[in-house]
Write a protein that holds these residues in place. Structure first.
Motif, PDB file in Angstrom:
ATOM      1  N   GLN A 144      -3.425  22.622  99.858  1.00 35.87           N
ATOM      2  CA  GLN A 144      -2.187  23.148 100.361  1.00 35.87           C
ATOM      3  C   GLN A 144      -1.459  24.179  99.934  1.00 35.87           C
ATOM      4  N   LEU A 145      -1.311  23.993  98.659  1.00 35.23           N
ATOM      5  CA  LEU A 145      -0.555  25.231  97.840  1.00 35.23           C
ATOM      6  C   LEU A 145      -1.172  26.442  97.622  1.00 35.23           C
ATOM      7  N   LEU A 146      -2.595  26.144  97.620  1.00 35.95           N
ATOM      8  CA  LEU A 146      -3.368  27.475  97.579  1.00 35.95           C
ATOM      9  C   LEU A 146      -3.173  28.195  98.898  1.00 35.95           C
ATOM     10  N   ASP A 147      -3.327  27.329  99.994  1.00 35.97           N
ATOM     11  CA  ASP A 147      -3.120  28.198 101.373  1.00 35.97           C
ATOM     12  C   ASP A 147      -1.791  28.600 101.399  1.00 35.97           C
ATOM     13  N   LEU A 148      -0.743  28.312 101.024  1.00 39.69           N
ATOM     14  CA  LEU A 148       0.381  28.433 101.032  1.00 39.69           C
ATOM     15  C   LEU A 148       0.790  29.949 100.271  1.00 39.69           C
ATOM     16  N   VAL A 149       0.042  29.958  99.123  1.00 36.98           N
ATOM     17  CA  VAL A 149       0.047  31.186  98.097  1.00 36.98           C
ATOM     18  C   VAL A 149      -0.515  32.287  99.054  1.00 36.98           C
ATOM     19  N   ARG A 150      -1.807  32.009  99.589  1.00 37.88           N
ATOM     20  CA  ARG A 150      -2.349  33.064 100.414  1.00 37.88           C
ATOM     21  C   ARG A 150      -1.576  33.747 101.511  1.00 37.88           C
ATOM     22  N   GLU A 151      -0.812  32.744 102.317  1.00 33.60           N
ATOM     23  CA  GLU A 151       0.140  33.166 103.371  1.00 33.60           C
ATOM     24  C   GLU A 151       1.412  33.969 102.767  1.00 33.60           C
ATOM     25  N   LEU A 152       1.819  33.502 101.620  1.00 33.58           N
ATOM     26  CA  LEU A 152       2.990  34.132 100.724  1.00 33.58           C
ATOM     27  C   LEU A 152       2.619  35.472 100.535  1.00 33.58           C
ATOM     28  N   ILE A 153       1.689  35.648  99.761  1.00 33.13           N
ATOM     29  CA  ILE A 153       1.403  37.152  99.296  1.00 33.13           C
ATOM     30  C   ILE A 153       0.795  38.011 100.323  1.00 33.13           C
ATOM     31  N   LEU A 170       1.308  27.153  89.982  1.00 27.68           N
ATOM     32  CA  LEU A 170      -0.046  26.973  89.731  1.00 27.68           C
ATOM     33  C   LEU A 170      -0.623  26.361  88.401  1.00 27.68           C
ATOM     34  N   ALA A 171       0.301  26.621  87.504  1.00 32.07           N
ATOM     35  CA  ALA A 171      -0.232  26.154  86.120  1.00 32.07           C
ATOM     36  C   ALA A 171       0.093  24.343  86.438  1.00 32.07           C
ATOM     37  N   ASP A 172       1.037  23.841  86.999  1.00 36.46           N
ATOM     38  CA  ASP A 172       1.369  22.516  87.374  1.00 36.46           C
ATOM     39  C   ASP A 172       0.354  21.913  88.374  1.00 36.46           C
ATOM     40  N   ALA A 173      -0.631  22.540  89.001  1.00 38.33           N
ATOM     41  CA  ALA A 173      -1.084  21.964  90.168  1.00 38.33           C
ATOM     42  C   ALA A 173      -2.179  21.360  89.593  1.00 38.33           C
ATOM     43  N   GLU A 174      -2.536  19.956  89.942  1.00 43.44           N
ATOM     44  CA  GLU A 174      -3.764  19.471  89.644  1.00 43.44           C
ATOM     45  C   GLU A 174      -5.068  19.846  90.023  1.00 43.44           C
ATOM     46  N   GLY A 175      -5.758  19.842  88.937  1.00 46.70           N
ATOM     47  CA  GLY A 175      -7.210  20.269  89.239  1.00 46.70           C
ATOM     48  C   GLY A 175      -7.328  21.920  88.948  1.00 46.70           C
ATOM     49  N   VAL A 176      -6.388  22.579  88.724  1.00 47.37           N
ATOM     50  CA  VAL A 176      -6.323  24.142  88.448  1.00 47.37           C
ATOM     51  C   VAL A 176      -6.469  24.172  86.889  1.00 47.37           C
ATOM     52  N   ARG A 177      -7.589  25.046  86.872  1.00 45.80           N
ATOM     53  CA  ARG A 177      -7.772  25.378  85.162  1.00 45.80           C
ATOM     54  C   ARG A 177      -8.103  26.944  85.044  1.00 45.80           C
ATOM     55  N   PRO A 178      -8.013  27.417  84.113  1.00 43.34           N
ATOM     56  CA  PRO A 178      -8.657  28.691  83.740  1.00 43.34           C
ATOM     57  C   PRO A 178     -10.052  28.556  83.481  1.00 43.34           C
ATOM     58  N   ALA A 179     -10.917  29.372  83.780  1.00 44.27           N
ATOM     59  CA  ALA A 179     -12.204  29.371  83.894  1.00 44.27           C
ATOM     60  C   ALA A 179     -12.770  30.739  82.875  1.00 44.27           C
ATOM     61  N   GLY A 180     -12.277  31.657  82.772  1.00 42.04           N
ATOM     62  CA  GLY A 180     -12.674  32.701  82.088  1.00 42.04           C
ATOM     63  C   GLY A 180     -12.161  33.991  82.812  1.00 42.04           C
ATOM     64  N   ARG A 181     -12.915  35.109  82.097  1.00 34.44           N
ATOM     65  CA  ARG A 181     -12.723  36.508  82.897  1.00 34.44           C
ATOM     66  C   ARG A 181     -13.598  36.657  83.838  1.00 34.44           C
ATOM     67  N   VAL A 182     -13.241  37.394  84.955  1.00 30.88           N
ATOM     68  CA  VAL A 182     -14.163  37.678  86.041  1.00 30.88           C
ATOM     69  C   VAL A 182     -14.259  39.134  86.261  1.00 30.88           C
ATOM     70  N   THR A 183     -14.908  39.801  86.998  1.00 33.19           N
ATOM     71  CA  THR A 183     -14.705  41.166  87.263  1.00 33.19           C
ATOM     72  C   THR A 183     -14.548  41.211  88.922  1.00 33.19           C
ATOM     73  N   ASP A 184     -13.341  41.611  89.324  1.00 35.33           N
ATOM     74  CA  ASP A 184     -13.227  41.799  90.734  1.00 35.33           C
ATOM     75  C   ASP A 184     -14.015  42.727  91.182  1.00 35.33           C
ATOM     76  N   ARG A 185     -14.681  42.578  92.419  1.00 34.15           N
ATOM     77  CA  ARG A 185     -15.659  43.548  92.914  1.00 34.15           C
ATOM     78  C   ARG A 185     -15.037  44.867  93.532  1.00 34.15           C
ATOM     79  N   VAL A 186     -13.946  44.771  94.075  1.00 35.62           N
ATOM     80  CA  VAL A 186     -12.991  45.813  94.512  1.00 35.62           C
ATOM     81  C   VAL A 186     -12.607  46.744  93.134  1.00 35.62           C
ATOM     82  N   ARG A 187     -11.993  46.043  92.173  1.00 32.66           N
ATOM     83  CA  ARG A 187     -11.513  46.804  90.993  1.00 32.66           C
ATOM     84  C   ARG A 187     -12.891  47.481  90.531  1.00 32.66           C
TER      85      ARG A 187
END
Length: 199
Positions: A144-153, A170-187
């Motif tokens: 639900q938090l991730l859905d709210l973030v999408r609506e917010l931004i 997001l840092a306090d959310a359960e199950g959220v962890r950094p996975a490493g660097r990705v390349t955004d296709r748009v960027r």
């Protein structure tokens, strides 16, 4: 794409982003510290409206596919109307013409050209400019938090303090962890796109 009646349906979808090999994930604690430091000196304020860059793919007869990068700014006005300005822009290749399909046939337009400037009247579905983003009495779950973030931004431009608060959530959310660097296709393809919550 054509398929027989017994085959799987054809779906045009981008492949998932993959973590780059040998990229070290930045810890959530470091992200929070960076966001808090930026909030101390960054621009304050929460504004209704968005400022985004996006792209779409265009196909021409005698050549490779061409991307149409756009920059779109939406701002709310005191009378509840909204103003939207769309400009063709490619920060990765400034000055290079890009293809647009505006009008009857595809054609090239110059970098920085205003594609549209539109004012929309007040809508019953829009919150008033004085309204704050939605919030609940009980803390939301991670999904639900991730859905709210999408609506917010999607409707608000965050100031530095709001961005820092979002990173902490997001840092306090359960199950959220950094996975490493990705390349955004748009960027990677045509433009830059700051990550949500980054100050």
């Amino acid at each position: 794409m054509l398929g027989g009646p017994g085959g799987p349906p054809a779906v045009a979808a981008p492949r998932p982003l993959t973590v780059q090999a040998r990229s070290a994930p930045v810890s959530l604690e470091q992200m929070t510290a960076l966001a808090d430091a930026a909030a101390a000196v960054g621009p304050p304020g929460l504004r209704r409206g968005t400022h985004v860059r996006s792209w779409s793919l265009g196909i021409i007869d005698d050549g490779p596919p061409v991307t149409l990068p756009e920059e779109r700014v939406v701002r709310s006005n005191p009378d509840d109307s909204r103003t939207e300005v769309v400009v063709v822009t490619d920060p990765g290749h400034p000055g290079r013409p890009v293809l647009t399909d505006d009008g009857e046939t595809p054609h090239l337009v110059s970098d920085g050209q205003v594609l549209s400037r539109t004012t929309y009247p007040p809508s019953w579905s829009d919150a008033t400019p004085e309204a704050w983003p939605p919030h609940g009495a009980a803390p939301p779950g991670t999904g639900q938090l991730l859905d709210l973030v999408r609506e917010l931004i999607g409707h608000w431009t965050l100031g530095a303090c709001e961005s820092a608060a979002l990173v902490r959530l997001l840092a306090d959310a359960e199950g959220v962890r950094p996975a490493g660097r990705v390349t955004d296709r748009v960027r990677h393809t045509c433009t830059t796109s700051p990550a949500p919550g980054a100050c």
